[in-house]
Design a protein around this motif. Structure first.
Motif, short mmCIF file in Angstrom:
data_model
loop_
_atom_site.label_atom_id
_atom_site.label_comp_id
_atom_site.label_asym_id
_atom_site.label_seq_id
_atom_site.Cartn_x
_atom_site.Cartn_y
_atom_site.Cartn_z
N ARG A 3 0.84 -1.21 0.00
CA ARG A 3 0.00 0.00 0.00
C ARG A 3 0.87 1.25 0.00
N PHE A 4 1.89 1.28 0.85
CA PHE A 4 2.76 2.45 0.92
C PHE A 4 3.49 2.68 -0.41
N LEU A 5 4.01 1.63 -1.00
CA LEU A 5 4.75 1.76 -2.26
C LEU A 5 3.85 2.23 -3.39
N PHE A 6 2.68 1.60 -3.51
CA PHE A 6 1.77 1.98 -4.59
C PHE A 6 1.26 3.40 -4.40
N GLU A 7 0.92 3.77 -3.17
CA GLU A 7 0.47 5.13 -2.88
C GLU A 7 1.54 6.14 -3.27
N GLN A 8 2.79 5.83 -2.96
CA GLN A 8 3.89 6.73 -3.31
C GLN A 8 4.00 6.89 -4.82
N LYS A 9 3.84 5.79 -5.54
CA LYS A 9 3.96 5.83 -7.00
C LYS A 9 2.82 6.64 -7.61
N VAL A 10 1.59 6.43 -7.15
CA VAL A 10 0.44 7.18 -7.66
C VAL A 10 0.58 8.66 -7.34
N THR A 11 0.98 8.95 -6.12
CA THR A 11 1.15 10.35 -5.70
C THR A 11 2.20 11.05 -6.56
N GLU A 12 3.29 10.35 -6.84
CA GLU A 12 4.33 10.96 -7.68
C GLU A 12 3.82 11.22 -9.09
N ALA A 13 3.06 10.29 -9.66
CA ALA A 13 2.52 10.48 -11.01
C ALA A 13 1.58 11.69 -11.04
N ILE A 14 0.74 11.83 -10.04
CA ILE A 14 -0.20 12.96 -9.98
C ILE A 14 0.56 14.27 -9.80
N ARG A 15 1.55 14.29 -8.92
CA ARG A 15 2.37 15.50 -8.74
C ARG A 15 3.07 15.88 -10.03
N LEU A 16 3.62 14.89 -10.72
CA LEU A 16 4.29 15.14 -12.00
C LEU A 16 3.34 15.83 -12.96
N LEU A 17 2.13 15.30 -13.08
CA LEU A 17 1.15 15.88 -14.00
C LEU A 17 0.74 17.29 -13.59
N MET A 18 0.60 17.52 -12.28
CA MET A 18 0.25 18.87 -11.82
C MET A 18 1.37 19.86 -12.14
N PHE A 19 2.63 19.47 -11.91
CA PHE A 19 3.76 20.35 -12.22
C PHE A 19 3.88 20.58 -13.73
N LEU A 20 3.47 19.60 -14.52
CA LEU A 20 3.50 19.76 -15.97
C LEU A 20 2.35 20.61 -16.49
N GLY A 21 1.42 21.00 -15.59
CA GLY A 21 0.35 21.92 -15.96
C GLY A 21 -0.99 21.27 -16.26
N ALA A 22 -1.26 20.09 -15.70
CA ALA A 22 -2.55 19.43 -15.95
C ALA A 22 -3.71 20.32 -15.54
N LYS A 23 -4.70 20.39 -16.42
CA LYS A 23 -5.91 21.16 -16.15
C LYS A 23 -7.03 20.22 -15.70
N THR A 24 -7.08 19.03 -16.29
CA THR A 24 -8.03 18.01 -15.86
C THR A 24 -7.30 16.68 -15.75
N MET A 25 -7.79 15.83 -14.84
CA MET A 25 -7.25 14.48 -14.66
C MET A 25 -8.39 13.55 -14.32
N THR A 26 -8.38 12.38 -14.93
CA THR A 26 -9.30 11.31 -14.58
C THR A 26 -8.44 10.07 -14.33
N VAL A 27 -8.55 9.52 -13.13
CA VAL A 27 -7.81 8.31 -12.79
C VAL A 27 -8.77 7.14 -12.89
N GLU A 28 -8.37 6.16 -13.69
CA GLU A 28 -9.24 5.03 -13.99
C GLU A 28 -8.55 3.72 -13.65
N HIS A 29 -9.30 2.83 -13.02
CA HIS A 29 -8.81 1.49 -12.69
C HIS A 29 -8.90 0.62 -13.92
#
Length: 195
Positions: A44-70
């Protein structure tokens, strides 16, 4: 292999809040040698860290919208226990579903952000250097003005921390740090638009 450590060694390592606990098995982070997680919640900790990093990356790259899908693996129940940097959105769950509702039921959350026309990279990325598609997406945005994105988060390696190991250890006097959260090969997709 297991290594028994004392309090002095434990003080030089990093653990999640509420840990280090005596007689508990911890597992080292595969990319940060000083970080240890309880065996029970390692995935859980590892996966959470990976997801959080991907979302942060997209926010820093200027994401205006995001949809996370399983797509496969851990889904809504698991996502509800993660600490992610954006709010969860409501999803449609129904006994008889249309195709649109079926599609909506795999959405874990959506976010609308202000976005930025000046994309940058965060300084403290950890998984990024191991994810070729993440690097390609960042280059496309920073150098070529990429406008839409689809980024996949794969969690496919159990690092040897699996239910068999947890079962073997549960028959000893040593704690695994809680109820074991089994590894599942997981693939989530984040799609959206940059500002």
């Amino acid at each position: 292999s297991c290594l028994i450590i004392g309090k002095q060694v434990a003080e030089s390592l990093k653990f999640p809040p509420g840990h280090y606990q005596n007689n508990t098995i911890y597992v080292g982070h595969p990319l940060m040698p000083e970080v240890y997680y309880p065996l029970a919640t390692f995935h859980r900790f590892l996966f959470e860290q990976k997801v959080t990093e991907a979302i942060r990356l997209l926010m820093f790259l200027g994401a205006k919208t995001m949809t996370v899908e399983h797509e496969i693996g851990w889904s809504k129940e698991f996502a509800g226990n993660l600490s992610l940097p954006i709010p969860q959105a409501g999803t449609i769950l129904s006994a008889s579903t249309t195709e649109k509702e079926k599609s909506e039921s795999s959405i874990l959350f959506r976010a609308t952000l202000r976005g930025s026309a000046k994309p940058t990279l965060p300084n403290d990325l950890l998984w990024y250097r191991h994810e070729a598609t993440w690097r390609q997406l960042a280059e496309g945005r920073i150098k070529f003005g990429l406008q839409e994105f689809s980024l996949v988060i794969n969690y496919m390696d159990d690092y040897g921390i699996n239910a068999d190991l947890a079962t073997k250890l549960s028959n000893t006097e040593i704690s695994i740090g809680g109820q074991f959260q089994s590894f599942k090969k997981t693939k989530w997709k984040i799609e959206g638009v940059f500002a």
